[in-house]
Design a protein around this motif. Structure first.
Motif, PDB file in Angstrom:
ATOM      1  N   ARG A 142       8.643   3.091  -4.367  1.00 18.34           N
ATOM      2  CA  ARG A 142       9.050   2.840  -2.988  1.00 18.34           C
ATOM      3  C   ARG A 142       7.848   3.127  -2.085  1.00 18.34           C
ATOM      4  O   ARG A 142       7.235   4.192  -2.183  1.00 18.34           O
ATOM      5  N   ALA A 143       7.518   2.186  -1.188  1.00 12.95           N
ATOM      6  CA  ALA A 143       6.326   2.331  -0.353  1.00 12.95           C
ATOM      7  C   ALA A 143       6.646   1.994   1.098  1.00 12.95           C
ATOM      8  O   ALA A 143       7.550   1.204   1.389  1.00 12.95           O
ATOM      9  N   LEU A 144       5.864   2.591   2.001  1.00 13.37           N
ATOM     10  CA  LEU A 144       5.991   2.357   3.428  1.00 13.37           C
ATOM     11  C   LEU A 144       4.651   1.861   3.969  1.00 13.37           C
ATOM     12  O   LEU A 144       3.604   2.463   3.718  1.00 13.37           O
ATOM     13  N   ASP A 145       4.688   0.762   4.739  1.00  6.18           N
ATOM     14  CA  ASP A 145       3.498   0.273   5.431  1.00  6.18           C
ATOM     15  C   ASP A 145       3.705   0.474   6.921  1.00  6.18           C
ATOM     16  O   ASP A 145       4.604  -0.128   7.524  1.00  6.18           O
ATOM     17  N   VAL A 146       2.878   1.321   7.527  1.00  3.38           N
ATOM     18  CA  VAL A 146       3.006   1.695   8.930  1.00  3.38           C
ATOM     19  C   VAL A 146       2.121   0.781   9.779  1.00  3.38           C
ATOM     20  O   VAL A 146       1.044   0.377   9.349  1.00  3.38           O
ATOM     21  N   ALA A 147       2.582   0.477  11.000  1.00  3.64           N
ATOM     22  CA  ALA A 147       1.868  -0.473  11.861  1.00  3.64           C
ATOM     23  C   ALA A 147       1.627  -1.759  11.091  1.00  3.64           C
ATOM     24  O   ALA A 147       0.516  -2.292  11.032  1.00  3.64           O
ATOM     25  N   THR A 148       2.694  -2.272  10.515  1.00  4.25           N
ATOM     26  CA  THR A 148       2.605  -3.354   9.528  1.00  4.25           C
ATOM     27  C   THR A 148       2.186  -4.688  10.108  1.00  4.25           C
ATOM     28  O   THR A 148       1.725  -5.568   9.387  1.00  4.25           O
ATOM     29  N   THR A 184       2.026  -8.328  10.992  1.00  5.66           N
ATOM     30  CA  THR A 184       2.705  -9.485  10.419  1.00  5.66           C
ATOM     31  C   THR A 184       2.923  -9.343   8.914  1.00  5.66           C
ATOM     32  O   THR A 184       3.273 -10.319   8.248  1.00  5.66           O
ATOM     33  N   GLY A 185       2.707  -8.148   8.371  1.00  2.06           N
ATOM     34  CA  GLY A 185       3.196  -7.822   7.038  1.00  2.06           C
ATOM     35  C   GLY A 185       2.311  -8.106   5.853  1.00  2.06           C
ATOM     36  O   GLY A 185       2.768  -7.989   4.712  1.00  2.06           O
ATOM     37  N   ASP A 186       1.039  -8.436   6.050  1.00  3.69           N
ATOM     38  CA  ASP A 186       0.203  -8.797   4.905  1.00  3.69           C
ATOM     39  C   ASP A 186       0.011  -7.653   3.913  1.00  3.69           C
ATOM     40  O   ASP A 186       0.076  -7.865   2.694  1.00  3.69           O
ATOM     41  N   LEU A 187      -0.241  -6.442   4.394  1.00  4.96           N
ATOM     42  CA  LEU A 187      -0.418  -5.318   3.477  1.00  4.96           C
ATOM     43  C   LEU A 187       0.909  -4.958   2.813  1.00  4.96           C
ATOM     44  O   LEU A 187       0.945  -4.633   1.612  1.00  4.96           O
ATOM     45  N   ALA A 188       2.005  -5.039   3.541  1.00  3.44           N
ATOM     46  CA  ALA A 188       3.317  -4.775   2.952  1.00  3.44           C
ATOM     47  C   ALA A 188       3.600  -5.728   1.793  1.00  3.44           C
ATOM     48  O   ALA A 188       4.169  -5.337   0.768  1.00  3.44           O
ATOM     49  N   LEU A 189       3.194  -6.981   1.941  1.00  7.79           N
ATOM     50  CA  LEU A 189       3.391  -7.951   0.867  1.00  7.79           C
ATOM     51  C   LEU A 189       2.554  -7.610  -0.363  1.00  7.79           C
ATOM     52  O   LEU A 189       2.995  -7.802  -1.505  1.00  7.79           O
ATOM     53  N   GLU A 190       1.339  -7.105  -0.138  1.00  7.89           N
ATOM     54  CA  GLU A 190       0.526  -6.657  -1.280  1.00  7.89           C
ATOM     55  C   GLU A 190       1.203  -5.503  -2.012  1.00  7.89           C
ATOM     56  O   GLU A 190       1.204  -5.449  -3.248  1.00  7.89           O
ATOM     57  N   LEU A 191       1.786  -4.584  -1.256  1.00  2.68           N
ATOM     58  CA  LEU A 191       2.504  -3.474  -1.877  1.00  2.68           C
ATOM     59  C   LEU A 191       3.717  -3.971  -2.651  1.00  2.68           C
ATOM     60  O   LEU A 191       4.021  -3.487  -3.749  1.00  2.68           O
ATOM     61  N   ALA A 192       4.423  -4.941  -2.077  1.00  2.00           N
ATOM     62  CA  ALA A 192       5.626  -5.473  -2.726  1.00  2.00           C
ATOM     63  C   ALA A 192       5.303  -6.077  -4.085  1.00  2.00           C
ATOM     64  O   ALA A 192       6.096  -5.970  -5.033  1.00  2.00           O
ATOM     65  N   ALA A 193       4.145  -6.710  -4.199  1.00  2.00           N
ATOM     66  CA  ALA A 193       3.758  -7.301  -5.480  1.00  2.00           C
ATOM     67  C   ALA A 193       3.570  -6.237  -6.556  1.00  2.00           C
ATOM     68  O   ALA A 193       3.775  -6.506  -7.746  1.00  2.00           O
ATOM     69  N   ARG A 194       3.222  -5.024  -6.139  1.00  2.00           N
ATOM     70  CA  ARG A 194       2.951  -3.954  -7.096  1.00  2.00           C
ATOM     71  C   ARG A 194       4.200  -3.172  -7.492  1.00  2.00           C
ATOM     72  O   ARG A 194       4.227  -2.552  -8.550  1.00  2.00           O
ATOM     73  N   VAL A 195       5.220  -3.172  -6.670  1.00  2.00           N
ATOM     74  CA  VAL A 195       6.441  -2.420  -7.002  1.00  2.00           C
ATOM     75  C   VAL A 195       7.533  -3.328  -7.560  1.00  2.00           C
ATOM     76  O   VAL A 195       8.591  -2.842  -7.963  1.00  2.00           O
ATOM     77  N   ALA A 196       7.301  -4.645  -7.568  1.00  2.00           N
ATOM     78  CA  ALA A 196       8.291  -5.589  -8.093  1.00  2.00           C
ATOM     79  C   ALA A 196       8.516  -5.327  -9.593  1.00  2.00           C
ATOM     80  O   ALA A 196       7.624  -4.805 -10.274  1.00  2.00           O
ATOM     81  N   PRO A 197       9.701  -5.641 -10.133  1.00  2.00           N
ATOM     82  CA  PRO A 197      10.784  -6.358  -9.450  1.00  2.00           C
ATOM     83  C   PRO A 197      11.841  -5.447  -8.816  1.00  2.00           C
ATOM     84  O   PRO A 197      12.682  -5.926  -8.054  1.00  2.00           O
ATOM     85  N   ASN A 198      11.808  -4.153  -9.121  1.00  2.00           N
ATOM     86  CA  ASN A 198      12.910  -3.286  -8.688  1.00  2.00           C
ATOM     87  C   ASN A 198      12.526  -2.277  -7.617  1.00  2.00           C
ATOM     88  O   ASN A 198      13.344  -1.442  -7.233  1.00  2.00           O
ATOM     89  N   GLY A 199      11.299  -2.327  -7.131  1.00  2.00           N
ATOM     90  CA  GLY A 199      10.874  -1.381  -6.113  1.00  2.00           C
ATOM     91  C   GLY A 199      11.276  -1.834  -4.721  1.00  2.00           C
ATOM     92  O   GLY A 199      11.910  -2.880  -4.535  1.00  2.00           O
ATOM     93  N   GLU A 200      10.855  -1.032  -3.741  1.00  2.00           N
ATOM     94  CA  GLU A 200      11.193  -1.339  -2.350  1.00  2.00           C
ATOM     95  C   GLU A 200       9.992  -1.055  -1.462  1.00  2.00           C
ATOM     96  O   GLU A 200       9.314  -0.036  -1.617  1.00  2.00           O
ATOM     97  N   VAL A 201       9.747  -1.960  -0.519  1.00  2.00           N
ATOM     98  CA  VAL A 201       8.713  -1.757   0.490  1.00  2.00           C
ATOM     99  C   VAL A 201       9.344  -1.933   1.857  1.00  2.00           C
ATOM    100  O   VAL A 201      10.079  -2.895   2.095  1.00  2.00           O
ATOM    101  N   ILE A 202       9.053  -0.999   2.751  1.00  2.00           N
ATOM    102  CA  ILE A 202       9.473  -1.088   4.142  1.00  2.00           C
ATOM    103  C   ILE A 202       8.221  -1.184   5.006  1.00  2.00           C
ATOM    104  O   ILE A 202       7.272  -0.421   4.826  1.00  2.00           O
ATOM    105  N   GLY A 203       8.215  -2.138   5.910  1.00  2.00           N
ATOM    106  CA  GLY A 203       7.145  -2.252   6.888  1.00  2.00           C
ATOM    107  C   GLY A 203       7.683  -1.880   8.254  1.00  2.00           C
ATOM    108  O   GLY A 203       8.743  -2.367   8.664  1.00  2.00           O
TER     109      GLY A 203
END
Length: 249
Positions: free
Chosen positions: A69-75, A77-96
């Motif tokens: 589970r990861a948090l991207d602060v001051a996200t 338009t979400g580009d870094l959050a999407l990079e994190l999502a690729a690493r925690v998939a398929p069952n992880g969670e990212v919040i921006g």
């Protein structure tokens, strides 16, 4: 240009807790809402498209695994959050999280269901202690009106052993890069920005100049309680990636 080796930061020193930018929070929020429509395009123009590569490196430093589970602060338009999502998939969670609602609208359209985007204040994150395996901020820490408080909040919501990663522009201090940086950020970027929003793209060089250098930022991270604080410089010293580990509580 060659990347610097990941090196331990020096011992913490005294650093002023001055705001990183030159505008207060409502002004910064309004500014990013105004430029949201052209934000991604301007990032690509100003960095020759390399900002995606730097965000990938920041996501690598977060050291996430599938299911995390990861948090991207001051996200933004979400580009870094999407990079994190690729690493925690398929069952992880990212919040921006971001306080500019128009930026979040664009992030949601871009990411679909891969990331959950929420409105929030980086200086008072609405998440419990230790809720995430890592927290990141990409090109947003310089907009924190209180840098130490923002980084403390990021460290608070990460579990012991998890990482806090900061990706930022930094001003090189030696020629020829310092000369190029001065021309690019003090003259060309504001000139380009006049097409979009003169205040916003005059604010950018100001916020970079005010932001602590790599050693000073490492010291601020240490003061927030992070340990094993390290950083890497890339793009000839114009980009700094810092990482620190949350110690046992």
């Amino acid at each position: 240009m060659a990347n610097a080796d990941l090196a331990p930061a020096g011992a913490p020193g005294a650093v002023d807790r001055t705001p990183s930018g030159s505008l207060d929070d409502p002004q910064v929020r309004a500014m990013f809402d105004r430029i949201s429509g052209l934000y991604d395009r301007m990032n690509s123009v100003m960095t020759a498209g390399l900002h995606h590569q730097w965000r990938r490196r920041a996501a690598d430093l977060a050291d996430l695994s599938p299911g995390d589970r990861a948090l991207d602060v001051a996200t933004g338009t979400g580009d870094l959050a999407l990079e994190l999502a690729a690493r925690v998939a398929p069952n992880g969670e990212v919040i921006g999280v971001d306080f500019a609602e128009r930026m979040l609208e664009l992030a949601r359209a871009k990411a679909g269901a891969r990331v959950r985007f929420e409105s929030g204040n980086a200086l008072a994150l609405d998440y419990p202690d230790g809720a995430f395996d890592a927290a990141t901020v990409g090109f947003g820490a310089r907009n924190f009106s209180d840098l130490e408080r923002g980084l403390s909040e990021m460290a608070r919501v990460v579990r012991p052993g998890g990482r806090v990663v900061v990706l930022e522009i930094t001003a090189p201090r030696r020629p020829p890069l310092s000369t190029f940086f001065g021309v690019w950020f003090d003259r060309i970027v504001p000139a380009l920005g006049r097409i979009v929003d003169s205040e916003a793209y005059s604010y950018l060089p100001s916020s970079v100049r005010r932001f602590p250098g790599p050693d000073e930022l490492a010291a601020v991270m240490w003061r927030t309680g992070l340990r094993d604080v390290r950083y890497v410089l890339t793009a000839g010293g114009i980009i700094a990636l810092h990482v620190g580990v949350v110690p046992p509580r």
